[in-house]
Design a protein around this motif. Structure first.
Motif, PDB file in Angstrom:
ATOM      1  N   VAL A  23      52.044   1.304  93.437  1.00 47.93           N
ATOM      2  CA  VAL A  23      52.100   2.690  93.641  1.00 47.93           C
ATOM      3  C   VAL A  23      51.225   3.407  92.802  1.00 47.93           C
ATOM      4  N   ARG A  24      51.574   2.951  91.438  1.00 44.92           N
ATOM      5  CA  ARG A  24      50.920   3.634  90.204  1.00 44.92           C
ATOM      6  C   ARG A  24      49.493   3.553  90.433  1.00 44.92           C
ATOM      7  N   ARG A  25      49.035   2.341  90.545  1.00 39.62           N
ATOM      8  CA  ARG A  25      47.490   2.139  91.047  1.00 39.62           C
ATOM      9  C   ARG A  25      46.975   2.804  92.011  1.00 39.62           C
ATOM     10  N   TYR A  26      47.651   2.891  93.017  1.00 41.13           N
ATOM     11  CA  TYR A  26      46.992   3.916  94.425  1.00 41.13           C
ATOM     12  C   TYR A  26      47.188   5.197  93.763  1.00 41.13           C
ATOM     13  N   PHE A  27      48.165   5.521  92.810  1.00 41.55           N
ATOM     14  CA  PHE A  27      48.117   7.154  92.657  1.00 41.55           C
ATOM     15  C   PHE A  27      47.037   7.310  91.759  1.00 41.55           C
ATOM     16  N   LEU A  28      46.713   6.441  90.627  1.00 37.64           N
ATOM     17  CA  LEU A  28      45.726   6.534  89.674  1.00 37.64           C
ATOM     18  C   LEU A  28      44.341   6.602  90.413  1.00 37.64           C
ATOM     19  N   ILE A  29      44.250   5.788  91.435  1.00 39.62           N
ATOM     20  CA  ILE A  29      42.696   5.634  92.127  1.00 39.62           C
ATOM     21  C   ILE A  29      42.458   7.094  92.829  1.00 39.62           C
ATOM     22  N   PHE A  30      43.631   7.245  93.570  1.00 40.41           N
ATOM     23  CA  PHE A  30      43.866   8.520  94.398  1.00 40.41           C
ATOM     24  C   PHE A  30      43.200   9.764  93.375  1.00 40.41           C
ATOM     25  N   ALA A  31      44.070   9.647  92.489  1.00 44.13           N
ATOM     26  CA  ALA A  31      43.812  10.787  91.579  1.00 44.13           C
ATOM     27  C   ALA A  31      42.582  10.827  90.874  1.00 44.13           C
ATOM     28  N   THR A  32      41.985   9.579  90.347  1.00 48.51           N
ATOM     29  CA  THR A  32      40.883   9.458  89.886  1.00 48.51           C
ATOM     30  C   THR A  32      39.722   9.813  90.765  1.00 48.51           C
ATOM     31  N   LEU A  33      40.002   9.322  92.022  1.00 46.89           N
ATOM     32  CA  LEU A  33      38.705   9.830  92.849  1.00 46.89           C
ATOM     33  C   LEU A  33      38.754  11.322  93.318  1.00 46.89           C
ATOM     34  N   VAL A  34      39.973  11.856  93.646  1.00 43.97           N
ATOM     35  CA  VAL A  34      39.852  13.221  94.155  1.00 43.97           C
ATOM     36  C   VAL A  34      39.712  13.864  92.964  1.00 43.97           C
ATOM     37  N   GLY A  35      40.761  14.105  91.954  1.00 40.16           N
ATOM     38  CA  GLY A  35      40.716  14.908  90.637  1.00 40.16           C
ATOM     39  C   GLY A  35      39.584  14.531  89.981  1.00 40.16           C
ATOM     40  N   GLY A  36      39.024  13.430  89.814  1.00 40.87           N
ATOM     41  CA  GLY A  36      37.797  13.020  89.098  1.00 40.87           C
ATOM     42  C   GLY A  36      36.476  13.864  89.504  1.00 40.87           C
ATOM     43  N   SER A  37      36.607  13.814  90.901  1.00 36.27           N
ATOM     44  CA  SER A  37      35.267  14.056  91.519  1.00 36.27           C
ATOM     45  C   SER A  37      35.248  15.703  91.390  1.00 36.27           C
ATOM     46  N   PHE A  38      36.427  16.169  91.684  1.00 34.45           N
ATOM     47  CA  PHE A  38      36.684  17.789  91.477  1.00 34.45           C
ATOM     48  C   PHE A  38      36.423  18.069  89.990  1.00 34.45           C
ATOM     49  N   VAL A  39      36.705  17.489  89.076  1.00 30.74           N
ATOM     50  CA  VAL A  39      36.660  17.765  87.637  1.00 30.74           C
ATOM     51  C   VAL A  39      35.255  17.677  87.464  1.00 30.74           C
ATOM     52  N   ILE A  40      34.515  16.449  87.776  1.00 24.08           N
ATOM     53  CA  ILE A  40      33.145  16.284  87.425  1.00 24.08           C
ATOM     54  C   ILE A  40      32.348  17.629  87.933  1.00 24.08           C
ATOM     55  N   SER A  41      32.719  17.778  89.347  1.00 26.99           N
ATOM     56  CA  SER A  41      31.894  19.012  90.049  1.00 26.99           C
ATOM     57  C   SER A  41      31.812  20.440  89.373  1.00 26.99           C
ATOM     58  N   VAL A  42      33.229  20.409  88.817  1.00 30.42           N
ATOM     59  CA  VAL A  42      33.639  21.668  88.325  1.00 30.42           C
ATOM     60  C   VAL A  42      32.654  21.776  86.908  1.00 30.42           C
ATOM     61  N   LEU A  43      32.700  20.651  86.276  1.00 29.32           N
ATOM     62  CA  LEU A  43      32.190  20.365  84.970  1.00 29.32           C
ATOM     63  C   LEU A  43      30.724  20.501  85.010  1.00 29.32           C
ATOM     64  N   MET A  44      30.083  19.761  86.014  1.00 24.35           N
ATOM     65  CA  MET A  44      28.511  20.000  86.296  1.00 24.35           C
ATOM     66  C   MET A  44      28.263  21.385  86.654  1.00 24.35           C
ATOM     67  N   GLU A  45      28.972  21.990  87.469  1.00 16.38           N
ATOM     68  CA  GLU A  45      28.826  23.441  87.864  1.00 16.38           C
ATOM     69  C   GLU A  45      28.770  24.309  86.466  1.00 16.38           C
ATOM     70  N   MET A  46      29.916  23.898  85.497  1.00 15.05           N
ATOM     71  CA  MET A  46      30.067  24.776  84.319  1.00 15.05           C
ATOM     72  C   MET A  46      28.698  24.492  83.546  1.00 15.05           C
ATOM     73  N   GLY A  47      28.359  23.375  83.413  1.00 14.88           N
ATOM     74  CA  GLY A  47      27.047  22.922  82.646  1.00 14.88           C
ATOM     75  C   GLY A  47      25.847  23.667  83.118  1.00 14.88           C
ATOM     76  N   PHE A  48      25.568  23.598  84.354  1.00 15.39           N
ATOM     77  CA  PHE A  48      24.474  24.434  85.155  1.00 15.39           C
ATOM     78  C   PHE A  48      24.543  25.732  84.855  1.00 15.39           C
ATOM     79  N   ARG A  49      25.900  26.344  84.811  1.00 17.17           N
ATOM     80  CA  ARG A  49      26.206  27.770  84.596  1.00 17.17           C
ATOM     81  C   ARG A  49      25.972  28.153  83.164  1.00 17.17           C
ATOM     82  N   PHE A  50      26.058  27.201  82.213  1.00 15.12           N
ATOM     83  CA  PHE A  50      25.802  27.487  80.814  1.00 15.12           C
ATOM     84  C   PHE A  50      24.277  27.503  80.619  1.00 15.12           C
TER      85      PHE A  50
END
Ligand code: ADP
Length: 806
Positions: A23-50
């Motif tokens: 359960v933990r693993r699936y949760f982590l994978i899920f969180a990493t995939l969804v959260g990670g891509s979200f965070v990365i896109s936001v960070l990239m967006e922030m980088g571009f904006r900078f």
């Protein structure tokens, strides 16, 4: 049980760890995939904006710097242009400026307010004319500018912009702009220099505001501060050549314009853009604190970050909640399954998630309930089967006991008692009895009972049941067991009242019959209503059979015993009679033989040949008869127990010798070879030597009698304990089936042989008796038409006890 439970728990525990991890693993994978891509896109967006913001900022800064530079350059160039326009003289006097040139200069000062002084220098470097806005318009003739840069540059035909100067008499910095004085192009007659007030540059610089605290300033080529919003700094004639952003300007390859991040004089990080003003050699720098420049971006990024954080927190919360929502039911299911696995069939799940999990839990509960039912059913069945098995086992035991009693005991009463006890107990009855049918009286007699009151037995004995008035009678007549479920309802029995009085309600009566013969019956009673099951009836039939067999056995045994006794008495009488008779016969027979002997010996005169022959025949037959009588006498004496061995020391060797001398003539008369072989001398033995001789002579006599040709051989071997005699012949042999019978009285073997050779069949019987009385053994081996071998083994020394065993 305990071990199983704990092991179940431990495995469940391991499983829970495993599932937890999943359960933990699936949760982590899920969180990493969804959260990670979200965070990365936001960070990239922030980088571009900078990046974009920075580029924009740089552009703005550069434009500011450019604007300032243009304005400053225009201003200075405008002045220079005015100076250049004013420079050409209208007239010259001997290549020297005339006074009306001063008019030019005054015009210049008038039109260009920034010019403080303007003066013309002759080619010799001496001042010729001067027009001043403030001071005296008198040339300073003492000054020699011949080597001054403004002079040399302008003399060479160029417009010259001098470095900034801070004159001691004024707060306003100035520069010198000089141009050549050319009446004609290329003909330089002097240099026109103007001292230009550059305060205006300050105004330009002060007019530039970037953001809240952004500012512009100007440095000269040498790094001296030309203009700055903070006038003090300018007045201090600040040398900024050491400031990194100023030093960088001197670096080779630094272009017209550029941007960078440096520290300003206050040590603040600032975004710096510069723009050179090539013609004057100055540079405009626009600086703005980095924090401020990026403040909007940072605020925007902060906002985005905050949103990101909030979204992340919400996402994690949602994931955790969702995870819980998924994991908790799974965990509940798992725990339930673990409980089932550990054997706790009461395990039920209570999930009210209102979704598939709840359905799953309901399915689980249904499954558990079914399992429980199945388990209960199984347990019930196991209990039933165990009971049935136990019952069967008891029945088998009971039957075993009964069979053993029937086969081992000839005590009929004991057997019947065993049967009634087992039948009653195995059928779960409250009482049971066995009747025997009395043929003469035509009634059933009580023979054995179990769990019955003596008074009840007395009643049955006093008025025994008949064929007609009883249930057992009915069973016998119909040849079938009678199963009465309730005596109360059955009115046919005369014993209804006493039976009911005893409390019996169910009655089972089974007849004991064998073929046509009626033995009686078994009756069982139970106090409960309902009768007996088929199974119990079958069981009772088996007991009834046992009963029948036991009764028959007992009867047969009784008959046999009676007959045996009668036979023994008869045999005794026969032996007695034979002994007496033989004795009685012997006396006259001896007399007959004696007289015959005397007749043949001629005591009564010579016998006529015609008479002699019959008399001789008479003697032979008489002797034969006497032998026969002697044999019968011996045998009957033995059987009557009246013949004892005369035990004494005897020489076996002497017996062999006597045997040889007796039988050799007989053998030779028949043309048979006769051999005796002995190990060595055997010596003395203890026993009845005469009877042993009788045994051997009998065996050798038979061997000669039953051998037509060939040889008869006697062998003796001896050990310290035993003497072994063998008598071997090459005669007719004995059929295998007769070998056992020849040692019995009157056993005569093969009838054809017996007829041919004659005999009584007593010899071997008597021999066997004597050998047995010696404690020895006798037996024969034979091959038909090949010959026979008789063996006799007797102890060397007969013991008194062994001697009399028969
Ligand atoms: P008898 O010889 O008087 O008939 P026995 O008791 O001596 O009685 O022998 C019993 C029977 O055993 C004989 O009738 C014969 O058939 C058989 N028998 C005994 N000895 C021999 C032998 N040596 N060879 C063949 N048959 C024998």
């Amino acid at each position: 049980m305990e071990g199983g439970q704990s092991s179940g728990n431990s495995s469940a525990g391991a499983g829970s760890g495993r599932r937890g991890r999943i359960v933990r693993r699936y949760f982590l994978i899920f969180a990493t995939l969804v959260g990670g891509s979200f965070v990365i896109s936001v960070l990239m967006e922030m980088g571009f904006r900078f990046q974009e913001t920075r580029q924009n900022l740089e552009v703005v800064h550069r434009q500011m710097a450019e604007l300032a530079a243009v304005r400053i350059r225009n201003y200075v160039e405008d002045v220079a242009q005015a100076v250049r326009i004013a420079a050409p003289p209208r007239q010259l006097d001997n290549r020297r400026l005339t006074d009306d040139y001063a008019f030019n200069l005054r015009n210049l000062i008038k039109t260009i307010p920034a010019i403080r002084d303007v003066f013309a220098v002759g080619l010799d470097g001496r001042e010729q004319l001067r027009v001043s806005r403030i001071g005296q318009s008198v040339p300073d003739t003492s000054a020699d500018y011949a080597s001054e840069p403004f002079f040399t540059a302008a003399r060479a035909g160029k417009t010259y912009f001098g470095p900034i100067i801070f004159p001691p008499d004024s707060l306003e910095p100035r520069i010198v702009i000089s141009v050549p004085i050319e009446p004609f192009a290329g003909e330089v007659v002097g240099v026109l220099a103007a001292e230009v007030n550059v305060r205006y540059v300050w105004d330009v610089v002060q007019g530039i505001h970037i953001g809240k605290s952004g500012y512009a300033y100007v440095v000269s080529g040498g790094g001296i501060l030309v203009a700055h919003p903070d006038l003090h700094l300018v007045l201090q004639r600040k040398d900024l050549s050491a400031l990194p952003q100023v030093a960088a300007l001197r670096a080779p390859g630094s272009g017209e314009t550029g941007t960078g991040v440096y520290e300003n004089l206050d040590g603040q990080r600032v975004l710096v853009s510069y723009q050179r003003i090539r013609s004057i050699g100055w540079t405009v720098l626009v600086e703005r604190p980095l924090m401020e420049a990026y403040a909007p971006l940072l605020i925007s990024l902060g906002r985005t970050g905050a949103i990101l954080l909030v979204v992340c927190i919400l996402a994690v919360g949602a994931a955790v909640r969702l995870g819980r929502r998924v994991v908790m039911p799974i965990e509940a299911l798992r725990r339930g399954a673990a409980r089932l696995e550990a054997g706790d069939l009461d395990a039920r799940l209570h999930l009210d998630t209102g979704d598939e999990f709840e359905e799953l839990a309901e399915d689980f509960n249904r499954m558990a309930a079914r399992l429980q039912d199945a388990h209960a059913g199984l347990e019930h069945k196991v209990v039933e089967r165990t009971q049935a098995l136990e019952r069967s086992l008891n029945e088998v035991r009971g039957l075993g006991d009964t069979i053993q009693a029937v086969s081992a005991s000839l005590d009929l009463q004991k057997v019947l008692q065993t049967i009634v006890v087992h039948a009653t107990e195995l059928s779960g009855s409250d009482g049971g009895l066995i009747y025997e049918f009395d043929e003469d009286a035509q009634v059933f007699r009580f023979r054995a009972g179990h769990l019955l009151r003596p008074e009840f037995i007395a009643t049955l004995e006093a008025a025994p049941p008949t064929l007609r008035d009883s249930i057992v009678g009915r069973a016998v007549m119909m040849g079938e067991p009678q199963n009465i479920p309730d005596m109360e309802v059955d009115a046919s029995s005369a014993f209804r009242t006493p039976v009911l009085a005893e409390g019996y309600r169910s009655i089972l009566a089974v007849p004991t019959v064998r073929g046509d013969r009626l033995f009686g019956g078994i009756v069982l009673g139970r106090k409960a209503i309902g009768g007996y099951s088929e199974r119990e009836i079958d069981l009772l039939r088996t007991f009834a059979n046992g009963c029948t067999i036991a009764i028959e056995h007992a009867r047969l045994f009784l008959e046999v015993a009676q007959k045996n006794t009668a036979l023994q008495v008869a045999s005794q009488h026969k032996s007695q009679f034979l002994a007496n008779m033989s004795h009685e016969l012997r006396t006259p027979m001896n007399a007959i033989l004696g007289f015959t002997e005397l007749l043949l010996d001629g005591i009564y005169g010579e016998l006529d040949e015609r008479v002699r022959k019959p008399v001789e025949q008479l003697q032979i037959n008489g002797q034969h008869l006497l032998r026969l009588i002697n044999d019968v006498l011996d045998l009957s004496k033995i059987e009557a127990g009246r013949l004892d061995l005369a035990l004494d020391e005897y020489s076996a060797d002497e017996i062999i010798e006597a045997l040889q001398s007796t039988v050799r003539p007989l053998a030779e008369a028949k043309g048979l070879a006769f051999h005796v072989s002995t190990d060595s001398k055997i010596g003395f033995c203890y026993g009845d030597g005469r009877r042993m001789f009788q045994v051997l002579i009998n065996l050798v006599g038979n061997a000669i009698k039953f051998t037509r040709h060939g040889a008869v051989q006697v062998g003796i071997t001896a050990t310290s304990d035993e003497i072994h005699y063998t008598v071997r012949d090459t005669g007719v042999g004995i059929p295998p089936e007769e070998l056992g019978a020849i040692f019995e009285e009157f056993g005569r073997g093969d009838p054809a042989v017996a007829k041919e050779f004659g005999g009584t069949g007593l010899g071997l019987a008597i021999a066997k008796r004597f050998v047995t009385m010696h404690g020895g053994r006798i037996w024969a081996e034979s091959t038909l038409k090949k010959g026979s071998t008789f063996h006799v083994v007797v102890p060397r020394r007969v013991t008194d006890t062994g001697a009399m065993q028969q």
